[in-house]
Design a protein around this motif. Structure first.
Motif, PDB file in Angstrom:
ATOM      1  N   LEU A  35       3.137   7.438  -7.822  1.00  0.00           N
ATOM      2  CA  LEU A  35       1.984   6.548  -7.913  1.00  0.00           C
ATOM      3  C   LEU A  35       0.674   7.320  -7.858  1.00  0.00           C
ATOM      4  CD1 LEU A  35       3.318   3.647  -5.723  1.00  0.00           C
ATOM      5  CD2 LEU A  35       2.558   3.419  -8.086  1.00  0.00           C
ATOM      6  N   ARG A  36      -0.309   6.792  -8.549  1.00  0.00           N
ATOM      7  CA  ARG A  36      -1.645   7.378  -8.604  1.00  0.00           C
ATOM      8  C   ARG A  36      -2.666   6.342  -8.152  1.00  0.00           C
ATOM      9  NH1 ARG A  36      -0.834   9.262 -14.888  1.00  0.00           N
ATOM     10  NH2 ARG A  36       0.772  10.844 -14.528  1.00  0.00           N
ATOM     11  N   PRO A  37      -3.814   6.778  -7.675  1.00  0.00           N
ATOM     12  CA  PRO A  37      -4.846   5.803  -7.291  1.00  0.00           C
ATOM     13  C   PRO A  37      -5.209   4.856  -8.429  1.00  0.00           C
ATOM     14  CG  PRO A  37      -5.393   7.942  -6.396  1.00  0.00           C
ATOM     15  CD  PRO A  37      -4.193   8.154  -7.270  1.00  0.00           C
ATOM     16  N   GLU A  38      -5.154   5.328  -9.648  1.00  0.00           N
ATOM     17  CA  GLU A  38      -5.486   4.470 -10.796  1.00  0.00           C
ATOM     18  C   GLU A  38      -4.434   3.412 -11.083  1.00  0.00           C
ATOM     19  OE1 GLU A  38      -5.382   7.815 -10.751  1.00  0.00           O
ATOM     20  OE2 GLU A  38      -4.572   8.643 -12.634  1.00  0.00           O
ATOM     21  N   SER A  58       0.832  -1.201   0.000  1.00  0.00           N
ATOM     22  CA  SER A  58       0.000   0.000   0.000  1.00  0.00           C
ATOM     23  C   SER A  58       0.866   1.249   0.000  1.00  0.00           C
ATOM     24  CB  SER A  58      -0.906   0.010   1.234  1.00  0.00           C
ATOM     25  OG  SER A  58      -1.773  -1.102   1.226  1.00  0.00           O
ATOM     26  N   ALA A  59       0.388   2.294  -0.651  1.00  0.00           N
ATOM     27  CA  ALA A  59       1.112   3.547  -0.735  1.00  0.00           C
ATOM     28  C   ALA A  59       0.129   4.696  -0.860  1.00  0.00           C
ATOM     29  CB  ALA A  59       2.075   3.540  -1.921  1.00  0.00           C
ATOM     30  N   GLN A  60       0.622   5.882  -0.604  1.00  0.00           N
ATOM     31  CA  GLN A  60      -0.152   7.097  -0.832  1.00  0.00           C
ATOM     32  C   GLN A  60       0.164   7.615  -2.227  1.00  0.00           C
ATOM     33  OE1 GLN A  60      -2.269   8.707   1.430  1.00  0.00           O
ATOM     34  NE2 GLN A  60      -2.022   6.938   2.781  1.00  0.00           N
ATOM     35  N   ALA A  61      -0.744   8.380  -2.782  1.00  0.00           N
ATOM     36  CA  ALA A  61      -0.503   9.000  -4.083  1.00  0.00           C
ATOM     37  C   ALA A  61       0.779   9.828  -4.018  1.00  0.00           C
ATOM     38  CB  ALA A  61      -1.682   9.877  -4.477  1.00  0.00           C
ATOM     39  N   GLY A  62       1.620   9.662  -5.037  1.00  0.00           N
ATOM     40  CA  GLY A  62       2.891  10.369  -5.075  1.00  0.00           C
ATOM     41  C   GLY A  62       4.058   9.574  -4.526  1.00  0.00           C
ATOM     42  N   ASP A  63       3.759   8.501  -3.817  1.00  0.00           N
ATOM     43  CA  ASP A  63       4.810   7.657  -3.249  1.00  0.00           C
ATOM     44  C   ASP A  63       5.408   6.738  -4.312  1.00  0.00           C
ATOM     45  OD1 ASP A  63       3.408   7.084   0.089  1.00  0.00           O
ATOM     46  OD2 ASP A  63       4.458   8.798  -0.789  1.00  0.00           O
ATOM     47  N   SER A  64       6.376   5.948  -3.862  1.00  0.00           N
ATOM     48  CA  SER A  64       7.047   4.985  -4.740  1.00  0.00           C
ATOM     49  C   SER A  64       6.955   3.586  -4.148  1.00  0.00           C
ATOM     50  CB  SER A  64       8.518   5.362  -4.921  1.00  0.00           C
ATOM     51  OG  SER A  64       8.654   6.635  -5.501  1.00  0.00           O
ATOM     52  N   LEU A  65       6.920   2.613  -5.038  1.00  0.00           N
ATOM     53  CA  LEU A  65       7.005   1.205  -4.655  1.00  0.00           C
ATOM     54  C   LEU A  65       7.879   0.491  -5.676  1.00  0.00           C
ATOM     55  CD1 LEU A  65       3.316   0.266  -3.708  1.00  0.00           C
ATOM     56  CD2 LEU A  65       5.257   0.418  -2.141  1.00  0.00           C
ATOM     57  N   ARG A  66       8.384  -0.673  -5.280  1.00  0.00           N
ATOM     58  CA  ARG A  66       9.230  -1.452  -6.186  1.00  0.00           C
ATOM     59  C   ARG A  66       8.779  -2.899  -6.183  1.00  0.00           C
ATOM     60  NH1 ARG A  66      14.239  -0.457  -8.406  1.00  0.00           N
ATOM     61  NH2 ARG A  66      15.533  -2.277  -8.896  1.00  0.00           N
ATOM     62  N   LEU A  67       8.630  -3.451  -7.369  1.00  0.00           N
ATOM     63  CA  LEU A  67       8.290  -4.859  -7.543  1.00  0.00           C
ATOM     64  C   LEU A  67       9.484  -5.592  -8.141  1.00  0.00           C
ATOM     65  CD1 LEU A  67       4.762  -4.531  -9.212  1.00  0.00           C
ATOM     66  CD2 LEU A  67       5.315  -4.585  -6.778  1.00  0.00           C
ATOM     67  N   SER A  68       9.602  -6.848  -7.797  1.00  0.00           N
ATOM     68  CA  SER A  68      10.624  -7.692  -8.403  1.00  0.00           C
ATOM     69  C   SER A  68      10.011  -9.012  -8.818  1.00  0.00           C
ATOM     70  CB  SER A  68      11.775  -7.952  -7.419  1.00  0.00           C
ATOM     71  OG  SER A  68      12.500  -6.781  -7.154  1.00  0.00           O
ATOM     72  N   CYS A  69      10.618  -9.615  -9.821  1.00  0.00           N
ATOM     73  CA  CYS A  69      10.158 -10.918 -10.306  1.00  0.00           C
ATOM     74  C   CYS A  69      11.393 -11.684 -10.756  1.00  0.00           C
ATOM     75  CB  CYS A  69       9.188 -10.730 -11.458  1.00  0.00           C
ATOM     76  SG  CYS A  69       8.673 -12.269 -12.250  1.00  0.00           S
ATOM     77  N   THR A  70      11.512 -12.908 -10.306  1.00  0.00           N
ATOM     78  CA  THR A  70      12.678 -13.703 -10.662  1.00  0.00           C
ATOM     79  C   THR A  70      12.261 -15.107 -11.064  1.00  0.00           C
ATOM     80  OG1 THR A  70      14.897 -14.319  -9.924  1.00  0.00           O
ATOM     81  CG2 THR A  70      13.125 -14.548  -8.328  1.00  0.00           C
ATOM     82  N   THR A  71      13.055 -15.723 -11.901  1.00  0.00           N
ATOM     83  CA  THR A  71      12.794 -17.106 -12.278  1.00  0.00           C
ATOM     84  C   THR A  71      13.254 -18.029 -11.154  1.00  0.00           C
ATOM     85  OG1 THR A  71      14.940 -17.276 -13.372  1.00  0.00           O
ATOM     86  CG2 THR A  71      13.072 -16.616 -14.728  1.00  0.00           C
ATOM     87  N   ALA A  72      12.514 -19.105 -10.968  1.00  0.00           N
ATOM     88  CA  ALA A  72      12.850 -20.034  -9.891  1.00  0.00           C
ATOM     89  C   ALA A  72      14.159 -20.758 -10.171  1.00  0.00           C
ATOM     90  CB  ALA A  72      11.715 -21.039  -9.693  1.00  0.00           C
ATOM     91  N   GLU A  73      14.448 -20.969 -11.446  1.00  0.00           N
ATOM     92  CA  GLU A  73      15.689 -21.636 -11.818  1.00  0.00           C
ATOM     93  C   GLU A  73      16.635 -20.600 -12.415  1.00  0.00           C
ATOM     94  OE1 GLU A  73      12.090 -23.802 -11.893  1.00  0.00           O
ATOM     95  OE2 GLU A  73      12.745 -22.521 -13.541  1.00  0.00           O
TER      96      GLU A  73
END
Length: 125
Positions: A86-89, A10-25
């Motif tokens: 970030l934006r609510p949308e 969760s974040a407020q509008a204007g904030d930043s977040l980071r996602l990561s995705c990695t392969t299992a192998e």
């Protein structure tokens, strides 16, 4: 290819977040285009960003250009999505995906063979 996504929250509008995705192998991702899609309730799955298998070229959906940045590690197994302003949308479940679509159709989720489990991003105003 098994994909494991992490990050979000969760974040407020204007904030930043980071996602990561990695392969299992290890060393299985470099031959694939790895991308992020998102899906909000009642809406179709939307392309967010891609790191193409060729030269790890980056592509972005119009709604996130200039705010989100996709990056990939040298081994090609991990992608990250830095989400700024970030934006609510932007609220949605975010999915990472791997496949081999041509760049001209890189935004089509039907062309991806492998999907991660999804991670929720919620942005409040």
């Amino acid at each position: 290819v098994q994909l494991q996504a992490s990050g979000g929250g969760s974040a407020q509008a204007g904030d930043s977040l980071r996602l990561s995705c990695t392969t299992a192998e290890r060393r299985t991702g470099s031959s694939y285009t790895m991308s992020w899609f998102r899906q909000a309730p009642g809406k179709e799955r939307e392309f967010v960003a891609a790191s193409a298998w060729r030269a790890y070229a980056t592509h972005y959906g119009d709604s996130v250009k200039g705010r989100f940045t996709i990056s990939r590690d040298n081994a090609g197994d991990t992608i990250s999505l830095q989400m700024n302003a970030l934006r609510p949308e932007d609220t949605a479940i975010y999915y990472c995906a791997a496949g081999a679509p041509f760049d001209s159709v890189i935004m089509d989720p039907k062309l991806y063979d492998f999907w991660g489990q999804g991670t929720q991003v919620t942005v409040s105003s």
